[in-house]
Design a protein around this motif. Structure first.
Motif, PDB file in Angstrom:
ATOM      1  N   GLY A 126     -18.967 -16.244 -14.078  1.00  0.00           N
ATOM      2  CA  GLY A 126     -18.283 -15.283 -14.944  1.00  0.00           C
ATOM      3  C   GLY A 126     -17.100 -15.930 -15.644  1.00  0.00           C
ATOM      4  O   GLY A 126     -16.767 -15.577 -16.779  1.00  0.00           O
ATOM      5  N   GLY A 127     -16.449 -16.898 -14.963  1.00  0.00           N
ATOM      6  CA  GLY A 127     -15.372 -17.644 -15.590  1.00  0.00           C
ATOM      7  C   GLY A 127     -15.883 -18.533 -16.705  1.00  0.00           C
ATOM      8  O   GLY A 127     -15.225 -18.700 -17.742  1.00  0.00           O
ATOM      9  N   GLN A 128     -17.068 -19.129 -16.512  1.00  0.00           N
ATOM     10  CA  GLN A 128     -17.674 -19.917 -17.587  1.00  0.00           C
ATOM     11  C   GLN A 128     -17.919 -19.034 -18.813  1.00  0.00           C
ATOM     12  O   GLN A 128     -17.587 -19.413 -19.944  1.00  0.00           O
ATOM     13  CB  GLN A 128     -18.996 -20.520 -17.125  1.00  0.00           C
ATOM     14  N   LEU A 129     -18.524 -17.881 -18.598  1.00  0.00           N
ATOM     15  CA  LEU A 129     -18.802 -16.972 -19.705  1.00  0.00           C
ATOM     16  C   LEU A 129     -17.517 -16.531 -20.392  1.00  0.00           C
ATOM     17  O   LEU A 129     -17.457 -16.446 -21.626  1.00  0.00           O
ATOM     18  CB  LEU A 129     -19.578 -15.757 -19.206  1.00  0.00           C
ATOM     19  N   ALA A 130     -16.478 -16.276 -19.604  1.00  0.00           N
ATOM     20  CA  ALA A 130     -15.204 -15.826 -20.162  1.00  0.00           C
ATOM     21  C   ALA A 130     -14.543 -16.915 -21.004  1.00  0.00           C
ATOM     22  O   ALA A 130     -13.977 -16.635 -22.069  1.00  0.00           O
ATOM     23  CB  ALA A 130     -14.266 -15.381 -19.044  1.00  0.00           C
ATOM     24  N   THR A 131     -14.599 -18.173 -20.538  1.00  0.00           N
ATOM     25  CA  THR A 131     -13.997 -19.250 -21.315  1.00  0.00           C
ATOM     26  C   THR A 131     -14.807 -19.522 -22.585  1.00  0.00           C
ATOM     27  O   THR A 131     -14.236 -19.832 -23.639  1.00  0.00           O
ATOM     28  CB  THR A 131     -13.878 -20.542 -20.487  1.00  0.00           C
ATOM     29  N   CYS A 142      -9.335 -17.300 -14.377  1.00  0.00           N
ATOM     30  CA  CYS A 142     -10.636 -17.694 -13.832  1.00  0.00           C
ATOM     31  C   CYS A 142     -10.490 -18.048 -12.359  1.00  0.00           C
ATOM     32  O   CYS A 142      -9.471 -18.614 -11.959  1.00  0.00           O
ATOM     33  CB  CYS A 142     -11.204 -18.891 -14.589  1.00  0.00           C
ATOM     34  N   PHE A 143     -11.504 -17.719 -11.583  1.00  0.00           N
ATOM     35  CA  PHE A 143     -11.555 -18.097 -10.168  1.00  0.00           C
ATOM     36  C   PHE A 143     -12.735 -19.048  -9.971  1.00  0.00           C
ATOM     37  O   PHE A 143     -13.863 -18.745 -10.380  1.00  0.00           O
ATOM     38  CB  PHE A 143     -11.766 -16.872  -9.266  1.00  0.00           C
ATOM     39  N   THR A 144     -12.502 -20.174  -9.357  1.00  0.00           N
ATOM     40  CA  THR A 144     -13.540 -21.131  -8.939  1.00  0.00           C
ATOM     41  C   THR A 144     -14.615 -21.306 -10.015  1.00  0.00           C
ATOM     42  O   THR A 144     -15.797 -21.079  -9.776  1.00  0.00           O
ATOM     43  CB  THR A 144     -14.211 -20.670  -7.619  1.00  0.00           C
ATOM     44  N   THR A 145     -14.181 -21.727 -11.180  1.00  0.00           N
ATOM     45  CA  THR A 145     -15.093 -21.856 -12.311  1.00  0.00           C
ATOM     46  C   THR A 145     -15.507 -23.315 -12.518  1.00  0.00           C
ATOM     47  O   THR A 145     -14.652 -24.171 -12.754  1.00  0.00           O
ATOM     48  CB  THR A 145     -14.425 -21.310 -13.586  1.00  0.00           C
ATOM     49  N   ILE A 174      -4.847 -19.115 -16.328  1.00  0.00           N
ATOM     50  CA  ILE A 174      -4.670 -19.566 -14.951  1.00  0.00           C
ATOM     51  C   ILE A 174      -6.047 -19.777 -14.333  1.00  0.00           C
ATOM     52  O   ILE A 174      -6.973 -18.989 -14.572  1.00  0.00           O
ATOM     53  CB  ILE A 174      -3.845 -18.557 -14.107  1.00  0.00           C
ATOM     54  N   HIS A 175      -6.175 -20.877 -13.596  1.00  0.00           N
ATOM     55  CA  HIS A 175      -7.417 -21.156 -12.871  1.00  0.00           C
ATOM     56  C   HIS A 175      -7.069 -21.277 -11.401  1.00  0.00           C
ATOM     57  O   HIS A 175      -6.285 -22.152 -11.006  1.00  0.00           O
ATOM     58  CB  HIS A 175      -8.047 -22.467 -13.366  1.00  0.00           C
ATOM     59  N   VAL A 207     -18.502 -24.562  -5.550  1.00  0.00           N
ATOM     60  CA  VAL A 207     -17.866 -25.193  -6.714  1.00  0.00           C
ATOM     61  C   VAL A 207     -16.780 -26.131  -6.189  1.00  0.00           C
ATOM     62  O   VAL A 207     -15.625 -25.755  -6.087  1.00  0.00           O
ATOM     63  CB  VAL A 207     -17.264 -24.148  -7.676  1.00  0.00           C
ATOM     64  N   PRO A 208     -17.145 -27.361  -5.823  1.00  0.00           N
ATOM     65  CA  PRO A 208     -16.151 -28.310  -5.313  1.00  0.00           C
ATOM     66  C   PRO A 208     -15.045 -28.551  -6.342  1.00  0.00           C
ATOM     67  O   PRO A 208     -15.244 -28.386  -7.553  1.00  0.00           O
ATOM     68  CB  PRO A 208     -16.969 -29.579  -5.076  1.00  0.00           C
TER      69      PRO A 208
END
Length: 358
Positions: free
Chosen positions: A151-156, A172-175, A296-297, A306-307
Motif C-alpha cells: 500500500g505504501g508502494q501504491l501511495a508513493t 509509509c510503513f515497511t514499504t 515519513i517512512h 521487507v528487510p
C-alpha cells in the motif's frame, strides 16, 4: 522501609505449573470448539463502492481536532483489518480518538474478471478517485495518505504521478523499494526458474495459497515456534485472543490480480525499476523526487518480509525537504498492530501527523 520480596518456593512453582497445565487443557478445548474472533469492529460507513473496492469512512469517536482527513491505503494481498483488529488494538480507533477524520480503501477480494487490473488502474484511477471522494465527503481540499507495505508502494506511485495533487502528507510503513534487498523473495521469483507468464496465463489471479506459502518459506520454522508459544501461553486468555486474531489475519490472504502480479514481478522484482527510478505507469515515469509533501517512512528492525535493505532507499529518493525515516522495534506485522505498535508506532504517527495536519 520496603520489605524484601518473598522468593517463590519450589512447592508454589510446581502448583503454578500444574494449574497452568489444567488451564491449558481447558483452554485448548475452547480454542478448538470456538470460532474465529470478530475483527474490524470500529463503526464505519461505505461512502463509495466500485467492483470489489469499498471506501470506508469511520465514525468519529471524539471532537475533531485535525482538519486534514486521513486516507489509509492497503496492500493488494492482505485484508485491511490488520489496522482495525479489535477495540484497544486498532490503529483506526486510536486515530479517531486522537481527533483524526479517518477513511480507508479496502480493495476487496479480486474476482476472475479482475485479473486484467494493472498498476495503472490503482495508481491513475482508483486512488485518485478515492482521494477526490474523501475530500468531497470531508469538505476539505487536502488529504493525508498512509500506506502499509505494498500500500505504501501504491501511495508513493500516486504521489509521484500527482505531484500537484491534494496530498498534504504521506506516511509509509515497511514499504519495499529495492528488490535486491528482498533476499528470499528475489530467489523465489528468479526469472530462470519462475515462469510468471505461465502462472498468470494459466491461473489468472494468483491464488492466496501460493502467496501464503511464499511468506512461510521466509521463516520455515516460524509456524512451529508459534504453536509452541501458543501452548506455553494457552492458559492466558489475553495472549490466546491476540494470537488468534493475528493468526487469522496472516492466513487470510487474498488473490493477487494476475496482470498486476505479472507487472510487479517483471518490473519490480526482475528489473528493479522502482529503485532505479525507471518505473513507468501509463507511459509516465514514477519519479519519487517529485513528491514534495512531508514524508515519513517507519520501518521495523526485525522485518523478515521487507528487510531494511529493501526499504532503506525510499527516504533518500523522496523530493520533500521535510522527510524522515524512523526505525522501531518489531516485525512486519507487530510494527502496526498489537502491544508493540500501541507503545511505539502509534504515538510516533500521531505526533508526526498531528503537527502537519493543523
Amino acid at each position: 522501609m520496603t520489605a524484601p520480596a518473598r522468593e517463590t518456593t519450589v512447592e508454589e512453582r510446581v502448583r503454578q505449573q500444574i494449574e497452568r497445565t489444567i488451564q491449558r487443557s481447558i483452554k485448548g478445548l475452547e480454542y478448538i470448539s470456538t470460532g474465529d474472533p470478530a475483527v474490524g469492529l470500529t463503526p464505519k460507513e461505505v461512502i463509495h463502492a466500485r467492483g470489489t473496492l469499498k471506501l470506508y469512512h469511520y465514525r468519529p469517536q471524539s471532537d475533531e481536532v485535525y482538519r486534514v482527513p486521513v486516507m489509509l491505503v492497503m496492500s493488494l494481498v492482505s485484508k485491511p483489518y490488520i489496522l482495525d483488529l479489535t477495540p484497544g488494538q486498532s490503529l483506526v480507533e486510536f486515530l479517531l480518538k486522537k481527533g483524526f477524520d479517518v477513511y480507508m480503501i479496502d480493495w476487496g477480494v479480486p474476482r476472475p474478471e479482475d485479473t486484467k487490473l494493472r498498476l495503472e488502474d490503482y495508481v491513475l484511477d482508483f486512488i485518485p478517485d478515492c482521494a477526490e471522494r474523501v475530500m468531497r465527503d470531508s469538505e476539505e481540499d487536502e488529504v493525508s495518505v498512509i500506506g502499509y507495505c505494498m500500500g505504501g508502494q501504491l501511495a508513493t506511485m500516486y504521489g509521484a504521478l500527482h505531484a500537484d495533487g491534494p496530498m498534504k502528507n504521506l506516511a509509509c510503513f515497511t514499504t519495499p523499494v529495492d528488490a535486491d534487498g528482498m533476499t528470499l523473495f528475489k530467489q523465489w521469483t528468479d526469472r530462470r526458474y519462475f515462469d510468471v507468464d505461465r502462472v498468470v496465463d494459466t491461473l489468472g489471479n494468483v491464488p492466496p495459497e501460493l502467496l501464503f506459502a511464499s511468506f512461510d518459506m521466509l521463516k520455515p520454522a516460524a509456524r512451529v515456534a508459534k504453536n509452541v508459544q501458543l501452548w506455553d501461553n494457552l492458559w492466558n486468555d489475553e495472549f490466546v485472543k491476540s494470537y488468534r486474531m493475528f493468526d487469522r489475519w496472516a492466513a487470510d490472504q487474498i488473490p493477487f490480480p494476475g496482470e498486476c502480479f505479472r507487472q510487479v514481478t517483471k518490473e519490480f522484482m526482475w528489473e528493479n525499476k522502482f529503485a532505479k527510478n525507471e518505473l513507468e505507469i501509463g507511459g509516465r515515469r514514477v519519479d519519487l523526487g517529485k513528491i514534495k509533501a512531508p514524508f515519513i517512512h517507519i520501518v521495523a528492525e526485525h522485518d523478515h518480509i521487507v528487510p531494511y535493505e529493501a526499504a532503506k532507499p525510499l527516504v533518500p529518493m523522496i523530493g520533500s525537504e521535510d522527510k524522515r525515516e524512523v526505525m522501531l522495534k518489531g516485525g512486519h506485522v507487530s510494527l502496526v498492530a498489537g502491544g508493540n505498535a500501541i507503545y511505539r508506532l502509534w504515538p510516533q504517527l500521531e505526533s508526526w501527523l498531528g503537527e502537519r495536519s493543523v
